[in-house]
Structure formats: structure tokens, C-alpha cells
Design an enzyme around this catalytic site. Sequence first.
Site, mmCIF file in Angstrom:
data_model
loop_
_atom_site.group_PDB
_atom_site.id
_atom_site.type_symbol
_atom_site.label_atom_id
_atom_site.label_comp_id
_atom_site.label_asym_id
_atom_site.label_seq_id
_atom_site.Cartn_x
_atom_site.Cartn_y
_atom_site.Cartn_z
ATOM 1 N N CYS A 2 0.816 -1.221 0.000
ATOM 2 C CA CYS A 2 0.000 0.000 0.000
ATOM 3 C C CYS A 2 0.852 1.275 0.000
ATOM 4 C CB CYS A 2 -0.994 -0.032 1.162
ATOM 5 S SG CYS A 2 -2.404 1.065 0.905
ATOM 6 N N HIS B 253 -3.954 -5.339 -0.068
ATOM 7 C CA HIS B 253 -3.616 -5.825 1.268
ATOM 8 C C HIS B 253 -3.706 -7.349 1.331
ATOM 9 C CE1 HIS B 253 -3.381 -2.084 3.725
ATOM 10 N NE2 HIS B 253 -4.035 -1.602 2.674
ATOM 11 N N GLU C 76 -2.762 -9.280 3.612
ATOM 12 C CA GLU C 76 -3.082 -9.745 4.967
ATOM 13 C C GLU C 76 -4.579 -9.764 5.234
ATOM 14 O OE1 GLU C 76 -3.483 -5.391 5.381
ATOM 15 O OE2 GLU C 76 -2.124 -6.707 4.280
#
Length: 349
Positions: free
Chosen positions: A245, A327, A329
Site C-alpha cells: 500500500c 492488502h 493480509e
Amino acid sequence: MKAKLILENGVIFEGKAFGYLKECVGEVVFNTGMTGYQEVLTDPSYYGQIVTMTYPLIGNYGVNLEDLESSTPKVRGFIVREKCEYPNNFRCELELETYFKQNKILGLDGIDTRALIKILRNSGTMRGIITLDNISQEDIKKKIEAFSNRKAVEIVSTKECYTIDGTGKHVAVIDFGTKQNIIRNFVKRGCKVTVFPYDVKAEEVLKVNPDLVFLSNGPGDPEDMGNAIKEINKIIGQKPIVGICLGHQLLGLALGGATKKLKFGHRGCNHPVKDLVNNKVHITSQNHGYYVATVPEDVEVTHVSVNDGTVEGMKHKNLPIFSVQFHPEACPGPKDSEYIFDEFMKFAL
């Protein structure tokens, strides 16, 4: 209690206030996820923003203390079509209004979120104010124009360096507003993790001799991070670097590329991204308002957004550098792209 959202273009939405009843000013954005409001609230990348949820009912599974992505909510304000008054979930520890009161977050309930989001989609992200009072046009203009998010990273970054022990590779995380699940993913892979503040000097990072340097997500405009970009440049060529990001955008700038602001950003857990290397499409979690518009020299694009074709991943042709805009995660979101952390580990010395 009645409250109003007033956008900088003069459009007004009237609804009901909930949570901490104090006026707030911020950048009004929208999130397209159907779930995950708790992770959205505590994602540091949302610092300074008033987040509108597109899904109409929010709060139905309450709040629990296991799903926080940082210690406290980071949003300025929160807008929903309907707030659930009676959450029902076996993991629920408190309901949304109580959580907002405890953490001094103002919520706005009962407005036509579809109409608001159409305005943001067509006109672009804009600043706004949620107020409980009748204030003059002059005061509205002053308060909105006074809003600045330039120090967002400084506020959300860790204040002190800390280490999480592990038996595997040593990862140095430069914290521009990292989500906890990023740290968890490195720890899950056995890594020793040392987390540094956003303004760490390159020499301090290199002193711990990490196997991999990771640049985290975070809020704000990457072009405001001139000092961080200088320090990243000192690490390039010295250690492998990966990023997510904001970290991806900062790498783009450090390598000589350019960034631009998206019209209304990518925020939600349902964004399709194509992995050009493996020729697969993954549904990803995203939260960004800027993107790498000019890819640096000697860098190849590895991932692109299926929706608008913007760069979602890049790898240096000669140096051990790799980053993604989305993202991997998740939290919230599908875990289709968690494999990216395994790709990151391949770069470790």
C-alpha cells in the site's frame, strides 16, 4: 440526536448522531465491503477520514477485542444507513455505540448512503463535516478548509522501536501505520520482527542487519513523505525491500516513479486483481486513495486492478524489490492473496 453531514460542495445529508457526540471534520470516503467494519474502524490507513459503509446494516455482530487492527479506532467519523441496535454473535463483547463512546468517535445513522456514494463516485472524494449544530456557511468553509491530514503517518506510527522474537528470518518493519495482521503474517512464518517508527534513519535499520526490510501501509499522500523516501533510497541496494500500500507507493517514488490521487479510491474487500505472473485473478482487500501512476525504470508490473487497470504490484528487474498496492493480509477480506507473504519471504537474504 439529529446531525448533518455537510460536504465541501454544499450538499447536506440529515440523519441521527450516535457514539461520541462531538463535531468532526475529515475526508469523506466509502468502503464497499459487506463485512469487516471493526477492522475498517481500526485500520490506521483510515486516519483522518470519515468512512461511509455501502452495506446497509452495520453493527449486527457487535465488537470484540480480538479483531482490532490497531489499539483504537482511527477514523474521524463513521456513516451508516442503519446501525444495528441489538447485535447477536457469540464473539460480541460490546455494541457499536458503546465502542464509539469509549473511543470518542462520532457516527451518523439514517442517511441515504447510496445517494452519498453516487456523489463521491461521480464528483470524487471530498472533505466534509458532521455537525450537531446549526453553523453558518462561513464557519463550515473555515472548518473544512482548515482540515489537514499531512501529519497522519506521524500520529499513527509506533513511537518506539520494538522486537518480536522468532527463529526464522529477521524482518525490519518500517511502520507508517501498519495493520496488526501484517505483523501476524510475518510471525506466523517464524520471522523475528523489529518494528521501527516512520522517521527511522536508514543507518538504524541497517544496524540490526535484517534479512528483509518491509515498508508498511499507512494514511495520507505519499508525496508528503519526502524524508522517508530519502531514507528508503539509502536502503535500496543494501537490503531486499518489500512493501504494501503506502509502502508500495513510497518505493515507486524512491525508484523514480510518480504517484497520483484516485478519483474516489479503492476501499473494500471485494476488489479483483490480476496476477500477471501466474495469470490468475484474486479478490483482494484494499484501502488506498493514491496509486503508482508512472512505473519507475527497470521495474515491471506484476499485478493490475481488473476494475480500472491501475498498478497493483511491481518488481524490480535487477534488485530484490517487490511491492503490492492491495492488502494480502486481508482483515477484512478474503485471503486469496496471502501467498504474497510467501513471495516476500523468497526475497529475504
